[in-house]
Design a protein around this motif. Structure first.
Motif, PDB file in Angstrom:
ATOM      1  N   LYS A 127     128.945  70.141 102.020  1.00 51.42           N
ATOM      2  CA  LYS A 127     128.319  71.100 102.933  1.00 51.42           C
ATOM      3  C   LYS A 127     129.267  71.595 104.025  1.00 51.42           C
ATOM      4  CE  LYS A 127     123.714  69.120 102.406  1.00 51.42           C
ATOM      5  NZ  LYS A 127     122.681  68.307 103.047  1.00 51.42           N
ATOM      6  N   TYR A 128     130.123  70.697 104.566  1.00 54.71           N
ATOM      7  CA  TYR A 128     130.823  71.022 105.807  1.00 54.71           C
ATOM      8  C   TYR A 128     132.344  70.916 105.781  1.00 54.71           C
ATOM      9  CZ  TYR A 128     126.039  70.317 107.320  1.00 54.71           C
ATOM     10  OH  TYR A 128     124.671  70.378 107.438  1.00 54.71           O
ATOM     11  N   ASP A 129     132.915  70.204 104.827  1.00 57.74           N
ATOM     12  CA  ASP A 129     134.366  70.010 104.799  1.00 57.74           C
ATOM     13  C   ASP A 129     134.815  69.823 103.352  1.00 57.74           C
ATOM     14  OD1 ASP A 129     137.018  69.480 105.360  1.00 57.74           O
ATOM     15  OD2 ASP A 129     136.635  67.722 106.613  1.00 57.74           O
ATOM     16  N   PRO A 130     134.697  70.880 102.533  1.00 53.98           N
ATOM     17  CA  PRO A 130     134.888  70.739 101.087  1.00 53.98           C
ATOM     18  C   PRO A 130     136.345  70.655 100.638  1.00 53.98           C
ATOM     19  CG  PRO A 130     134.330  73.001 101.613  1.00 53.98           C
ATOM     20  CD  PRO A 130     134.235  72.221 102.903  1.00 53.98           C
ATOM     21  N   GLN A 131     137.093  69.764 101.249  1.00 53.20           N
ATOM     22  CA  GLN A 131     138.460  69.541 100.805  1.00 53.20           C
ATOM     23  C   GLN A 131     138.447  68.579  99.613  1.00 53.20           C
ATOM     24  OE1 GLN A 131     141.491  69.489 104.067  1.00 53.20           O
ATOM     25  NE2 GLN A 131     139.678  68.996 105.295  1.00 53.20           N
ATOM     26  N   PRO A 132     139.339  68.773  98.654  1.00 56.42           N
ATOM     27  CA  PRO A 132     139.295  67.985  97.419  1.00 56.42           C
ATOM     28  C   PRO A 132     139.326  66.473  97.614  1.00 56.42           C
ATOM     29  CG  PRO A 132     140.808  69.832  97.179  1.00 56.42           C
ATOM     30  CD  PRO A 132     140.376  69.795  98.623  1.00 56.42           C
ATOM     31  N   ASP A 137     136.638  64.641  95.221  1.00 65.19           N
ATOM     32  CA  ASP A 137     137.080  64.394  93.844  1.00 65.19           C
ATOM     33  C   ASP A 137     138.010  63.185  93.784  1.00 65.19           C
ATOM     34  OD1 ASP A 137     139.483  65.228  91.753  1.00 65.19           O
ATOM     35  OD2 ASP A 137     137.465  65.695  91.001  1.00 65.19           O
ATOM     36  N   ASP A 138     137.678  62.231  92.932  1.00 64.23           N
ATOM     37  CA  ASP A 138     138.471  61.007  92.807  1.00 64.23           C
ATOM     38  C   ASP A 138     139.919  61.291  92.407  1.00 64.23           C
ATOM     39  OD1 ASP A 138     136.502  58.916  93.375  1.00 64.23           O
ATOM     40  OD2 ASP A 138     135.524  59.559  91.530  1.00 64.23           O
ATOM     41  N   GLU A 139     140.104  62.155  91.433  1.00 62.76           N
ATOM     42  CA  GLU A 139     141.463  62.447  90.958  1.00 62.76           C
ATOM     43  C   GLU A 139     142.291  63.141  92.027  1.00 62.76           C
ATOM     44  OE1 GLU A 139     141.813  64.221  87.075  1.00 62.76           O
ATOM     45  OE2 GLU A 139     140.141  63.006  86.324  1.00 62.76           O
ATOM     46  N   ALA A 140     141.700  64.106  92.699  1.00 67.31           N
ATOM     47  CA  ALA A 140     142.423  64.810  93.765  1.00 67.31           C
ATOM     48  C   ALA A 140     142.752  63.852  94.905  1.00 67.31           C
ATOM     49  CB  ALA A 140     141.594  65.985  94.271  1.00 67.31           C
ATOM     50  N   ALA A 141     141.813  63.006  95.272  1.00 64.25           N
ATOM     51  CA  ALA A 141     142.032  62.044  96.355  1.00 64.25           C
ATOM     52  C   ALA A 141     143.129  61.045  96.000  1.00 64.25           C
ATOM     53  CB  ALA A 141     140.734  61.316  96.686  1.00 64.25           C
ATOM     54  N   SER A 179     137.761  59.847 100.770  1.00 68.06           N
ATOM     55  CA  SER A 179     137.571  59.406 102.158  1.00 68.06           C
ATOM     56  C   SER A 179     136.593  60.340 102.852  1.00 68.06           C
ATOM     57  CB  SER A 179     138.910  59.405 102.903  1.00 68.06           C
ATOM     58  OG  SER A 179     139.432  60.723 102.967  1.00 68.06           O
ATOM     59  N   ALA A 180     135.979  59.827 103.890  1.00 70.11           N
ATOM     60  CA  ALA A 180     135.036  60.624 104.672  1.00 70.11           C
ATOM     61  C   ALA A 180     135.786  61.652 105.513  1.00 70.11           C
ATOM     62  CB  ALA A 180     134.207  59.718 105.583  1.00 70.11           C
ATOM     63  N   PRO A 219     141.736  56.351 107.723  1.00 66.05           N
ATOM     64  CA  PRO A 219     140.677  56.916 106.887  1.00 66.05           C
ATOM     65  C   PRO A 219     139.433  56.025 106.878  1.00 66.05           C
ATOM     66  CG  PRO A 219     142.767  56.825 105.680  1.00 66.05           C
ATOM     67  CD  PRO A 219     142.946  56.050 106.955  1.00 66.05           C
ATOM     68  N   VAL A 220     138.298  56.658 106.732  1.00 59.51           N
ATOM     69  CA  VAL A 220     137.022  55.966 106.542  1.00 59.51           C
ATOM     70  C   VAL A 220     136.632  56.191 105.089  1.00 59.51           C
ATOM     71  CG1 VAL A 220     134.581  55.954 107.171  1.00 59.51           C
ATOM     72  CG2 VAL A 220     136.346  56.186 108.954  1.00 59.51           C
ATOM     73  N   TYR A 221     136.348  55.082 104.407  1.00 56.21           N
ATOM     74  CA  TYR A 221     136.061  55.132 102.972  1.00 56.21           C
ATOM     75  C   TYR A 221     134.628  54.716 102.678  1.00 56.21           C
ATOM     76  CZ  TYR A 221     141.161  55.169 102.427  1.00 56.21           C
ATOM     77  OH  TYR A 221     142.496  55.492 102.489  1.00 56.21           O
ATOM     78  N   PRO A 222     134.079  55.191 101.558  1.00 57.44           N
ATOM     79  CA  PRO A 222     132.793  54.651 101.118  1.00 57.44           C
ATOM     80  C   PRO A 222     132.903  53.123 101.010  1.00 57.44           C
ATOM     81  CG  PRO A 222     133.362  56.569  99.813  1.00 57.44           C
ATOM     82  CD  PRO A 222     134.577  56.241 100.658  1.00 57.44           C
ATOM     83  N   GLY A 223     131.873  52.444 101.489  1.00 51.96           N
ATOM     84  CA  GLY A 223     131.879  50.985 101.522  1.00 51.96           C
ATOM     85  C   GLY A 223     132.262  50.418 102.875  1.00 51.96           C
TER      86      GLY A 223
END
Length: 149
Positions: free
Chosen positions: A31-36, A40-44, A53-54, A92-96
């Motif tokens: 919605k607000y910061d659509p950077q890859p 996307d796991d592969e892009a990240a 990352s958040a 970075p802030v990550y899921p989990g």
């Protein structure tokens, strides 16, 4: 009710517990910061983040949620905020991850032009579950002064 006059420079507070989910990271970024690297796991994996990352703005929003939750059970004569200064995304802030907040009141300023209010200035630090600081900002909050009479 806590008014501006009740605030004490040096007061520290530690609060909050916010678990960052993958779904929320992707939803916010979509919605607000659509950077890859937020979507996307592969892009990240190709970046210094190494994985999704958040968004820093999402970290700000999660922090705001914890701050509001902390204040809702307290009776403060708050009047909102004219802004924050010096946002720094340190890690970075990550899921989990699980986030928490610490604040230190640095300054109290009665208004010269509006005697019914003033401002409080605090340093805000957000930590992850490893007690690593992930974000800082300088908060400015407006508060009512104690009513006369």
């Amino acid at each position: 009710m806590k008014y501006l006059e009740d605030m004490v420079v040096g007061t520290k507070a530690s609060f909050g517990s916010y678990e960052v989910t993958r779904e929320e990271v992707i939803d916010f970024a979509s919605k607000y910061d659509p950077q890859p690297f937020h979507l996307d796991d592969e892009a990240a994996a190709q970046t210094h983040f190494g994985r999704i990352s958040a968004s820093g703005w999402h970290t700000c929003a999660m922090t705001m949620r914890m701050m509001v939750e902390n204040l809702k059970d307290q009776k403060h004569a708050g009047l909102g905020s004219p802004g924050v200064d010096g946002i720094r995304w340190l890690k970075p802030v990550y899921p989990g991850d699980t986030l928490r907040v610490e604040t230190v009141l640095q300054d109290i300023r009665p208004s010269r032009s509006r005697p019914e209010m003033g401002s409080i200035h605090s340093d805000v630090t957000v930590f992850n579950q490893k007690d690593e600081p992930v974000m800082t900002w300088k908060s400015v909050g407006l508060m009512r002064t104690r009513p006369k009479g």
